[in-house]
Design an enzyme around this catalytic site. Structure first.
Site, PDB file in Angstrom:
ATOM      1  N   HIS A  71      19.792  -4.355   3.350  1.00  6.71           N
ATOM      2  CA  HIS A  71      19.224  -5.420   4.196  1.00  6.71           C
ATOM      3  C   HIS A  71      20.327  -6.306   4.782  1.00  6.71           C
ATOM      4  CE1 HIS A  71      19.554  -7.432   0.285  1.00  6.71           C
ATOM      5  NE2 HIS A  71      19.474  -8.592   0.905  1.00  6.71           N
ATOM      6  N   CYS A 156      -7.411   5.103  18.718  1.00  5.72           N
ATOM      7  CA  CYS A 156      -8.598   4.917  17.878  1.00  5.72           C
ATOM      8  C   CYS A 156      -9.893   5.115  18.676  1.00  5.72           C
ATOM      9  CB  CYS A 156      -8.572   3.541  17.216  1.00  5.72           C
ATOM     10  SG  CYS A 156      -8.394   2.163  18.369  1.00  5.72           S
TER      11      CYS A 156
END
Ligand SMILES: Cc1cc2nc3c(=O)[nH]c(=O)nc-3n(C[C@H](O)[C@H](O)[C@H](O)COP(=O)(O)O)c2cc1C
Length: 180
Positions: A71, A156
């Site tokens: 990170h 969708c």
């Protein structure tokens, strides 16, 4: 060579993130990718490595990452951060400042002067909810650029606003941020 950190969330549009990574690499940028766990279930991180020639990271707690601090490494390397696609869940975590996976932790560790752009992609009903709109507002207040989703037919099955914009337009916007 500019360094683009691409963060991808668990949206159906994550397949387009591979194309975005490829386009940015072809334009001469170094592109490293951080994926959420869900994003890495939808598309293999190896694909990002293949099109960019740079590492793609998912889990810094993985056995193979022992001793590293991914990170910090990716956030200090980056000249710009683009989150594309940003799912509703990843958006909420970024807005709250959570650091519970590599993309969110890298976003928090990003130096303040590094520009950041979020590209939400989700079902139109999800996008219209007060919670999602609130989180987008929070990121704007925090200095993020927000690339509004396109309108059209969604995977969708519904029509409406929520599609990830064209990857050429996202790459252009990333280069605008780099030029500043
Ligand atoms: C095939 C598939 C497609 C999905 N597409 C979206 C999407 O476009 N946008 C979204 O916000 N969530 C989408 N989801 C739901 C997210 O994957 C889910 O909310 C997940 O927790 C996202 O987390 P992350 O992006 O923080 O990893 C999808 C789920 C599946 C199974």
């Amino acid at each position: 060579m500019s360094h683009v950190l691409l963060a991808a969330g668990g949206s159906v549009a994550v397949y387009k993130a591979c194309d975005l990574a490829s386009k940015l690499a072809q334009r001469g940028h170094g592109v490293r990718t951080v994926l959420t766990g869900r994003a890495a279930e939808l598309v293999n991180p190896q694909l990002f490595e293949a099109v960019t020639g740079e590492p793609a990271y998912v889990d810094e707690y993985d056995e193979t990452r022992r001793g590293a601090m991914d990170h910090i490494d990716v956030s200090t390397w980056a000249d710009v951060l683009v989150v594309a696609p940003c799912s509703a869940n990843l958006l909420a975590r970024l807005a709250l400042g959570l650091a519970d996976d590599l993309p969110t932790t890298a976003a928090l560790a990003l130096p303040a002067d590094v520009p950041r752009l979020v590209c939400p992609a989700m079902n139109p009903h999800m996008l219209a909810t007060p919670a999602v709109q609130r989180h987008l507002g929070t990121l704007r207040e925090d200095g993020w650029g927000v690339f509004e989703p396109d309108e059209g037919h969604m995977a969708c099955g519904v029509n409406g606003r929520g599609r990830l914009p064209d990857t050429v337009e996202i790459a252009d916007r990333v280069e605008e941020l780099l030029a500043r």
